[in-house]
Motif scaffolding. Sequence first.
Motif, PDB file in Angstrom:
ATOM      1  N   ALA A 221       0.789  -1.329  -0.014  1.00 47.94           N
ATOM      2  CA  ALA A 221       0.064  -0.001   0.018  1.00 47.94           C
ATOM      3  C   ALA A 221       0.671   1.247  -0.041  1.00 47.94           C
ATOM      4  CB  ALA A 221      -1.056   0.211   1.363  1.00 47.94           C
ATOM      5  N   TRP A 224       1.013   2.470  -3.279  1.00 50.64           N
ATOM      6  CA  TRP A 224      -0.712   3.190  -4.066  1.00 50.64           C
ATOM      7  C   TRP A 224      -0.672   4.368  -4.403  1.00 50.64           C
ATOM      8  CZ3 TRP A 224      -4.296  -0.307  -0.654  1.00 50.64           C
ATOM      9  CH2 TRP A 224      -3.881  -1.733  -0.930  1.00 50.64           C
ATOM     10  N   LYS A 227      -3.973   7.166  -2.046  1.00 53.91           N
ATOM     11  CA  LYS A 227      -3.879   6.411  -0.870  1.00 53.91           C
ATOM     12  C   LYS A 227      -5.061   6.752   0.044  1.00 53.91           C
ATOM     13  CE  LYS A 227       1.006   5.930  -0.613  1.00 53.91           C
ATOM     14  NZ  LYS A 227       2.270   6.360   0.200  1.00 53.91           N
ATOM     15  N   LEU A 272      -3.212   4.270   5.554  1.00 57.09           N
ATOM     16  CA  LEU A 272      -3.446   5.266   4.489  1.00 57.09           C
ATOM     17  C   LEU A 272      -4.160   6.496   4.838  1.00 57.09           C
ATOM     18  CD1 LEU A 272      -4.807   2.388   2.000  1.00 57.09           C
ATOM     19  CD2 LEU A 272      -2.324   3.477   2.114  1.00 57.09           C
TER      20      LEU A 272
END
Length: 393
Positions: A221, A224, A227, A272
């Motif tokens: 993650a 990514w 987020k 996140l």
Amino acid sequence: MTPSKPDRFPYLSALRGLAALWVVMAHVALMPNPRFVLPWWPQTLAQSGVMGVNLFFLVSAFSLCLTMPKHDSEQRPYLGFMLRRFFRIAPLFYALIGLACLSHWFNPAGLPYNYKTILANLTFVFNFTPGLGYQSSVLFAGWTIGVEMAFYLVFPFIYARTKSVTLAIRALVVALVVAAVFRSVIGNLVAEPRIYIPKSIFHLAPMFMFGIIAFYVVQIAGEWTHKRAIGAILLASVPLQFYVIVSGMVPFGEPMYWQGPMFGCLLVGLYLFPIKPLVNRATVWLGNVSYSVYLVHGPIIAALFPLFWRLRHSGLSEPQAYVLLLAITLLCVIPVATLTYYGWENWTNEWGKRFASRCAGGKRVEGTGIDSAKVVVAESREERGGYPAESLT
């Protein structure tokens, strides 16, 4: 006192703090006799307080994954790992067992104290032994410590074989199969399987596997895009998943195991998108003292029972009395937990980490003449102030 460094993983500390708060909320509602009668949503939240324990387990496995790389620099990594975990868990646990032997306030459930139950608790084998005072522990809510210590025994071997999301999912499948087999055969081995199963490491191991999966998802993650949007979606899914679980609408399997994806979404979502209502200075600080909160709250609630009775018969409605008594309980629990944390728990933990580093030894870094054990000790100092792997569950 030297100021502690900022928490390196505030979302994990916040989750531990929220889990501890959830457990206290549940026990304030459920420990009195008769139990509180609350409206649907607070009643559901209180009755689901055991989920806070499962959240502890998931966060614990995640946190252990964070600390494992530093053991690569030790000559005896398994010894170093187990000693650190022992000194993180045992000193406060042992101290409260001693207090429970001296005062009935620390034994509100009237658990049997004899040399067999105490020995089983001191050696942390009680999770495997059925019977009151054994698997349940001689401390109120202490059964989770037996689960944690049993998991620590095998965690380094699991971690060595789960180096990706895919491998962690395979480990989850294995844990689910083992749990299913365990539930199918344990009835032939113990007298009361319905009591023994929910507190067994074999039944609860999948919750730890979800924490390992979440760890590797977080590694991915970090790369990514969008987020915050993904984190917001994950967090928004948590109340829906909670409703599905408590309403008995899970599509298949053991309902408890659906808490794993729910808490996984919560953990990754807060990584996140660490929203302030959940990740803030108060929840992070509460997470730092969460182990003390967990172990001392039961006896304090029991000591407050006379006040519970008076306020519930004072003309207040049940919800009003519950909110007031929850606030009073927290006003008593948090100061006591703070004293046990700074006066005993944190001190023994820091000493134990230094002792573990000496016992584990350090590999000499080639070409430098530097003993990596010194590096390990330095790193352990950086963990002060709430490093996630140094809290329970």
